[in-house]
Design a protein around this motif. Structure first.
Motif, short mmCIF file in Angstrom:
data_model
loop_
_atom_site.label_atom_id
_atom_site.label_comp_id
_atom_site.label_asym_id
_atom_site.label_seq_id
_atom_site.Cartn_x
_atom_site.Cartn_y
_atom_site.Cartn_z
N ASN A 1 0.85 -1.19 0.00
CA ASN A 1 0.00 0.00 0.00
C ASN A 1 0.89 1.24 0.00
O ASN A 1 1.89 1.30 0.73
CB ASN A 1 -0.90 0.03 1.23
N LEU A 2 0.53 2.20 -0.82
CA LEU A 2 1.28 3.46 -0.89
C LEU A 2 0.44 4.59 -0.31
O LEU A 2 -0.74 4.73 -0.66
CB LEU A 2 1.63 3.80 -2.35
N TYR A 3 1.05 5.35 0.57
CA TYR A 3 0.41 6.54 1.14
C TYR A 3 1.34 7.72 0.86
O TYR A 3 2.47 7.75 1.34
CB TYR A 3 0.19 6.36 2.64
N ALA A 4 0.86 8.65 0.05
CA ALA A 4 1.70 9.76 -0.38
C ALA A 4 1.07 11.08 0.02
O ALA A 4 -0.15 11.19 0.21
CB ALA A 4 1.90 9.71 -1.90
N ARG A 5 1.93 12.08 0.15
CA ARG A 5 1.47 13.43 0.47
C ARG A 5 2.00 14.39 -0.57
O ARG A 5 3.17 14.32 -0.96
CB ARG A 5 1.92 13.86 1.86
N LYS A 6 1.16 15.29 -1.01
CA LYS A 6 1.60 16.32 -1.94
C LYS A 6 1.08 17.68 -1.48
O LYS A 6 0.02 17.77 -0.85
CB LYS A 6 1.13 16.03 -3.37
N GLN A 7 1.85 18.71 -1.77
CA GLN A 7 1.50 20.07 -1.39
C GLN A 7 0.70 20.69 -2.51
O GLN A 7 1.13 20.72 -3.67
CB GLN A 7 2.77 20.89 -1.12
N VAL A 8 -0.50 21.17 -2.18
CA VAL A 8 -1.36 21.78 -3.20
C VAL A 8 -1.82 23.15 -2.71
O VAL A 8 -1.93 23.41 -1.51
CB VAL A 8 -2.60 20.89 -3.49
N ARG A 9 -2.05 24.02 -3.66
CA ARG A 9 -2.57 25.34 -3.34
C ARG A 9 -4.09 25.29 -3.23
O ARG A 9 -4.76 24.72 -4.08
CB ARG A 9 -2.17 26.35 -4.42
N VAL B 1 0.13 7.86 -9.65
CA VAL B 1 0.00 7.68 -8.20
C VAL B 1 1.00 8.55 -7.45
O VAL B 1 0.70 9.09 -6.38
CB VAL B 1 0.19 6.20 -7.82
N ILE B 2 2.21 8.72 -8.00
CA ILE B 2 3.28 9.43 -7.28
C ILE B 2 3.61 10.79 -7.90
O ILE B 2 4.53 11.47 -7.44
CB ILE B 2 4.54 8.56 -7.19
N ASN B 3 2.86 11.19 -8.91
CA ASN B 3 3.16 12.45 -9.61
C ASN B 3 3.00 13.65 -8.67
O ASN B 3 1.92 13.88 -8.12
CB ASN B 3 2.23 12.61 -10.81
N GLY B 4 4.08 14.38 -8.49
CA GLY B 4 4.03 15.61 -7.70
C GLY B 4 4.01 15.42 -6.20
O GLY B 4 3.79 16.39 -5.47
N VAL B 5 4.26 14.22 -5.71
CA VAL B 5 4.17 14.00 -4.26
C VAL B 5 5.46 14.42 -3.58
O VAL B 5 6.53 14.46 -4.18
CB VAL B 5 3.86 12.52 -3.93
N ASN B 6 5.35 14.75 -2.30
CA ASN B 6 6.51 15.15 -1.50
C ASN B 6 7.09 14.00 -0.69
O ASN B 6 8.27 14.01 -0.33
CB ASN B 6 6.12 16.28 -0.54
N GLU B 7 6.25 13.00 -0.40
CA GLU B 7 6.68 11.90 0.45
C GLU B 7 5.84 10.67 0.14
O GLU B 7 4.63 10.79 -0.06
CB GLU B 7 6.54 12.28 1.92
N ILE B 8 6.49 9.51 0.08
CA ILE B 8 5.77 8.26 -0.19
C ILE B 8 6.10 7.26 0.92
O ILE B 8 7.27 6.94 1.15
CB ILE B 8 6.17 7.64 -1.54
N ILE B 9 5.07 6.78 1.60
CA ILE B 9 5.23 5.75 2.62
C ILE B 9 4.71 4.44 2.06
O ILE B 9 3.59 4.36 1.56
CB ILE B 9 4.49 6.12 3.91
N VAL B 10 5.54 3.41 2.14
CA VAL B 10 5.17 2.08 1.65
C VAL B 10 4.84 1.21 2.85
O VAL B 10 5.65 1.07 3.78
CB VAL B 10 6.33 1.46 0.85
N ALA B 11 3.64 0.65 2.86
CA ALA B 11 3.21 -0.24 3.93
C ALA B 11 3.11 -1.66 3.40
O ALA B 11 2.36 -1.93 2.45
CB ALA B 11 1.86 0.21 4.49
N LEU B 12 3.87 -2.58 3.99
CA LEU B 12 3.89 -3.98 3.57
C LEU B 12 2.79 -4.76 4.27
O LEU B 12 2.26 -4.34 5.31
CB LEU B 12 5.25 -4.62 3.85
N GLN B 13 2.49 -5.92 3.72
CA GLN B 13 1.45 -6.77 4.30
C GLN B 13 1.83 -7.23 5.70
O GLN B 13 0.96 -7.43 6.55
CB GLN B 13 1.20 -7.98 3.39
N ASP B 14 3.14 -7.39 5.98
CA ASP B 14 3.56 -7.88 7.29
C ASP B 14 3.61 -6.79 8.35
O ASP B 14 4.06 -7.02 9.47
CB ASP B 14 4.91 -8.59 7.19
N GLY B 15 3.16 -5.57 8.01
CA GLY B 15 3.08 -4.49 8.98
C GLY B 15 4.25 -3.52 8.94
O GLY B 15 4.20 -2.46 9.57
N ARG B 16 5.32 -3.84 8.23
CA ARG B 16 6.47 -2.94 8.16
C ARG B 16 6.17 -1.75 7.24
O ARG B 16 5.35 -1.85 6.32
CB ARG B 16 7.71 -3.69 7.66
N GLU B 17 6.85 -0.65 7.51
CA GLU B 17 6.71 0.56 6.69
C GLU B 17 8.08 1.11 6.35
O GLU B 17 9.05 0.89 7.08
CB GLU B 17 5.89 1.63 7.42
#
Length: 362
Positions: A48-56, A105-121
């Motif tokens: 699972n990917l959780y990303a953050r991007k800065q928008v106006r 999915v990752i266009n323009g993002v500032n940070e991408i967190i990857v969450a694995l099925q086993d709970g690791r990030e």
């Protein structure tokens, strides 16, 4: 009651005869009732990917009105910015931590967190992108990763059972099931180069970048979009699209080895045929492209293509408006041979071109 002893089975034949009679109804016995093993093989590799991007933030139109700004002294209020969260999926394809996902999915993002099925990030690094195919390569630094087995998308058949694994709506890893509805789908305006596997397995927002797998758990494609996202025409009715795994893996290997996707290059400039041009060249249809220029020392020049030629076939396939031909060339490798048919002064001319490396500026 009529009785026909000659039609009764002999001793020991009753069971085989009954099996023949019931064979059309034995479909379930010849097909798996569960795809849990396939999911077990593939799901550790889907993240699972959780990303953050800065928008106006959009300002109220009154802030742009000079009268409002004058009376309310808002001339110096800066436009506000905020962080927007986006969700998606990815697929681990190498034990060194390389992942595939969609570029959008990752266009323009500032940070991408990857969450694995086993709970690791882990935080992900963007290694490279392929805008034309809507693909991106990421990398994470974690031990004991499980790369997904790679299947053979060129061998799939319409009607094959497939499973889609991803992170729809940020709910967490989810599996949906369907069949291959079509292959080599184009003209959807999802990306510049299109060659999609179509499936009715549900691909919802957040599934983008996830895995489309076969019933053995092998990767067939990278889930990319459903019809809602590609057409904007409302309910998709179970029509989703995935980029074939061989196209995605080529992107990965090119980016790791060369830092970019290496594409074949012909070296022509061309324009679609309009009805007026087709009539002027005495062509029966507008299928084809008119060569308007040929680059010097290019594979096209060496093959004998001239300005004014009308290219009608590439590798024995009619090229339509030319977009398919451009993709066929771009997705070939430098050094590959392609067969080209042109119409020159009303006559068909066959030639062979050996593709070069697509220049960076192209």
């Amino acid at each position: 009651m009529l009785f026909f002893p000659q039609y009764l089975p002999h001793a020991g034949q009753g069971k085989s005869l009954l099996n023949k009679v019931l064979s059309p109804f034995n479909f379930a016995a010849n097909n798996p009732s569960s795809y849990a093993d396939a999911v077990d093989n593939a799901s550790p590799s889907v993240v699972n990917l959780y990303a953050r991007k800065q928008v106006r933030q959009r300002r109220h139109p009154l802030f742009n009105d000079p009268v409002f700004r004058h009376f309310f002294n808002n001339s110096d209020i800066p436009q506000q910015e905020r962080m927007q969260a986006t969700r998606g999926s990815g697929v681990i394809v190498h034990e060194d931590g390389y992942l595939l996902t969609n570029f959008h999915v990752i266009n323009g993002v500032n940070e991408i967190i990857v969450a694995l099925q086993d709970g690791r990030e882990a935080l992900a690094e963007i290694v490279g992108i392929n805008r034309e195919n809507d693909l991106a390569v990421l990398k994470i630094e974690l031990p004991n990763l499980t790369p997904i087995p790679i299947g053979k998308p060129d061998e799939i058949r319409i009607g094959d059972v497939v499973l889609a694994i991803g992170n729809p709506y940020g709910m967490g890893q989810t599996v949906t099931q369907g069949i291959v509805s079509a292959t080599r789908r184009r003209g959807l305006n999802i990306s510049l180069f299109e060659n999609f596997i179509q499936t009715d397995a549900a691909i919802n927002p957040g599934n983008s970048g996830g895995a489309l797998i076969d019933t053995s758990g092998r990767l067939l494609g990278i889930n990319t979009a459903n019809l809602d996202q590609s057409s904007g025409e409302g309910y998709s009715g179970g029509i989703g699209f995935a980029i074939p795994a061989d196209v995605a893996m080529r992107t990965l290997t090119d980016i790791i080895e060369f830092g970019r996707v290496v594409r074949g290059w012909l070296g022509v400039q061309a324009s679609p045929l309009t009805p007026q041009l087709a009539n002027a060249f005495e062509l029966p249809s507008t299928r084809g492209v008119l060569v308007t220029a040929v680059d010097r020392n290019s594979p096209a020049e060496k093959a004998g293509i001239l300005p004014g030629d009308v290219i009608v076939r590439v590798n024995n396939q009619l090229i339509g408006s030319g977009r398919w031909a451009m993709q066929e060339v771009a997705e070939s490798r430098p050094g590959d041979k392609i067969e080209i048919e042109v119409i020159r002064k009303g006559q068909p001319v066959q030639m062979t071109a050996i593709l070069g490396t697509r220049p960076l500026e192209s």
